[in-house]
Design an enzyme around this catalytic site. Structure first.
Site, mmCIF file in Angstrom:
data_model
loop_
_atom_site.group_PDB
_atom_site.id
_atom_site.type_symbol
_atom_site.label_atom_id
_atom_site.label_comp_id
_atom_site.label_asym_id
_atom_site.label_seq_id
_atom_site.Cartn_x
_atom_site.Cartn_y
_atom_site.Cartn_z
ATOM 1 N N ARG A 78 0.868 -1.173 0.000
ATOM 2 C CA ARG A 78 0.000 0.000 0.000
ATOM 3 C C ARG A 78 0.906 1.225 0.000
ATOM 4 O O ARG A 78 1.715 1.422 0.919
ATOM 5 C CB ARG A 78 -0.925 -0.012 1.216
ATOM 6 N N ASN A 155 -6.796 8.217 2.781
ATOM 7 C CA ASN A 155 -6.402 7.631 4.055
ATOM 8 C C ASN A 155 -7.169 8.274 5.214
ATOM 9 O O ASN A 155 -7.258 9.498 5.314
ATOM 10 C CB ASN A 155 -4.899 7.834 4.274
ATOM 11 N N GLU A 156 -7.723 7.433 6.091
ATOM 12 C CA GLU A 156 -8.357 7.878 7.342
ATOM 13 C C GLU A 156 -9.071 9.219 7.158
ATOM 14 O O GLU A 156 -8.707 10.227 7.767
ATOM 15 C CB GLU A 156 -7.302 7.955 8.446
ATOM 16 N N HIS A 222 -8.455 0.245 10.138
ATOM 17 C CA HIS A 222 -7.106 0.360 10.686
ATOM 18 C C HIS A 222 -7.155 -0.037 12.156
ATOM 19 O O HIS A 222 -7.947 0.515 12.923
ATOM 20 C CB HIS A 222 -6.576 1.786 10.525
ATOM 21 N N TYR A 224 -5.427 -0.265 15.621
ATOM 22 C CA TYR A 224 -4.406 0.128 16.598
ATOM 23 C C TYR A 224 -4.995 -0.065 17.992
ATOM 24 O O TYR A 224 -5.543 -1.131 18.272
ATOM 25 C CB TYR A 224 -3.929 1.551 16.321
ATOM 26 N N GLU A 251 -4.298 -1.088 7.813
ATOM 27 C CA GLU A 251 -3.135 -0.748 8.635
ATOM 28 C C GLU A 251 -3.313 -1.420 9.986
ATOM 29 O O GLU A 251 -4.434 -1.555 10.485
ATOM 30 C CB GLU A 251 -3.015 0.756 8.881
ATOM 31 N N TRP A 280 1.585 -1.673 9.044
ATOM 32 C CA TRP A 280 2.176 -0.333 9.015
ATOM 33 C C TRP A 280 3.454 -0.366 9.844
ATOM 34 O O TRP A 280 3.424 -0.723 11.011
ATOM 35 C CB TRP A 280 1.216 0.706 9.592
#
Length: 452
Positions: A78, A155-156, A222, A224, A251, A280
């Site tokens: 990516r 992105n985001e 994503h 996290y 990610e 990531w």
């Protein structure tokens, strides 16, 4: 009554057509397509992403990174791009070169615009509509690359504020891209800095998917600190699977300032359920999250703890990545700074019944150094542990290892399984890797395997 029945029949027929359209592959221009929550390449073969993110827009000189991640087994990268609104614009020529480099290294290229990050909360962030302007400006570069490129709109695209329009804005962006002639698979990121703690993407994904006239959209979460338990991970991903909607983990990390993601569950659940993921990130992180580098200073011979886990650990890239079938018609390429694999099979020791065998391979070589891999395969019965040994004939040495406990005594190297890869079913395999040094000659040693 006849008129009423005809109307009911027509309504039922329309509903059936809609249901069938939702579940059938999109007919992109000989490119990727989506069906029943799965991603398929242009050959109709299911494709599961196993790769990494690479911050190309900030490190445009690091073009060797594509070959490096391919040599470590990835099937997708990516690529961070900029529309020019927050960072230097990646030109049409540069994006064309990125695509060519991906293809040359037999990697699927997910291209994303990073300038949308945190819109509504982050100063300078741009709208999805503005990102679409950038994609349409690249139409001549993207045309004809549908077999190799997936377009990640932005992105985001929202932070933790003002994200209520996520569904409408993504639906409109997709429609604009289709109207502008892009037939690629489109990827959309979740709001809330990609982590969707508000469940905005989860609860509105079906309507966004339906807004795509090509029914060729993939959703990206994503993971996290929000995803720090197995229950949260399996529930979120499982809801997309149950709904027949395509989801990837676009990610994720093994640690983060907002909490400790459960990377083991992300990897295990994704593998069990055919869900793609992209770690990531390759290298070059700053701002306090340098620990998210997979390689130190873009050096593939110096993987970090996170890099070792992602590439070489259980359910990682080496164990699970499969190259996209569309590359089978292209000539193979040899990544720079590596040597071709040996033309004769590496030596093995035949196993007794219930024993094991091991094969030794040089997967990459450069002046004074090399990367090796040993694959262990159980014999006719399951085993609970293994030990391999070999003796270097030319003064080689081992300096760094992963997925095994390795000791050296003179020229003899002994490698034993670690906790998670000792148990193998009959005929099952696992592998471990190492970095070594050499001078003059780097011949392949004979390697033995015993059950321990």
């Amino acid at each position: 009554m006849k008129t009423r029945l005809s109307a009911v029949a027509a309504a039922l027929l329309a509903l059936l057509v809609a249901v069938l359209a939702f579940g059938q592959p999109a007919h992109a221009a000989a490119g990727f397509s989506v069906a029943n929550g799965r991603l398929y390449d242009a050959n109709g073969t299911e494709f599961v992403m196993r790769g990494v993110n690479h911050a190309h827009t900030w490190y445009p000189q690091q073009t060797s990174s594509f070959a490096d991640v391919k040599a470590l087994g990835a099937n997708t990268v990516r690529v961070v791009l900029s529309s020019g609104d927050r960072w230097t614009r990646n030109t049409n020529a540069d994006v064309a070169n990125v695509i060519s480099t991906c293809k040359g290294n037999r990697l699927i290229c997910v291209l994303e615009v990073h300038d949308t990050t945190g819109y509504g909360e982050q100063s300078g962030a741009i709208t999805l509509d503005r990102a679409v302007d950038y994609w349409l400006s690249l139409a001549d570069v993207l045309a004809g690359q549908e077999r190799f490129v997936i377009v990640n709109i932005g992105n985001e695209p929202y932070g933790n504020q003002n994200y209520a329009s996520w569904a409408t804005d993504n639906a409109n962006a997709i429609k604009r891209l289709r109207a502008g002639g892009l037939t690629h698979t489109i990827m959309v990121d979740a709001p809330n800095w990609g982590q969707d703690w508000s469940f905005t993407m989860r609860d509105n994904a079906a309507s966004v998917f339906a807004a795509d006239p090509a029914r060729n959209t993939v959703f990206s979460i994503h993971m996290y600190g929000v995803f720090d338990t197995a229950a949260e991970i399996s529930d979120y991903l499982g809801r997309f699977r149950s709904a027949g909607l395509p989801i990837v983990v676009g990610e994720f990390g093994f640690n983060h300032s907002d909490g400790d993601p459960d990377e083991d569950t992300i990897l295990a659940y994704s593998q069990a359920n055919g869900i793609g993921w992209l770690g990531w990130s390759w290298s070059g992180n700053g701002g306090g999250v340098e620990y998210l580098d997979l390689a130190t200073s873009f050096n593939p011979a110096n993987l970090t703890t996170w890099g070792q886990r992602l590439f070489n650990g259980a359910n990682g890239i080496r164990q699970t990545a499969r190259e996209a079938s569309v590359f089978s018609s292209l000539p193979p390429t040899t990544p720079p700074h590596t040597t071709p694999p040996p033309t004769t099979p590496p030596p093995t020791t035949p196993p007794p019944a219930g024993g094991c065998t091991a094969t030794y391979t040089v997967t990459g070589q450069w002046q004074g150094g090399f990367q090796g891999e040993v694959r262990v395969t159980a014999g006719s019965a399951a085993i609970t542990g293994w030990t391999t040994r070999w003796t270097f004939a030319n003064g080689q040495s081992v300096s760094q290892t992963w997925s095994a406990t390795v000791t050296s005594s003179g020229a003899t190297v002994t490698a034993r399984n670690v906790d998670y890869n000792g148990r193998l079913a009959a005929g099952g395999s696992t592998s471990f890797g190492f970095i070594g040094g050499w001078t003059g000659t780097n011949s392949l040693p004979a390697v033995s395997c015993t059950v321990s």
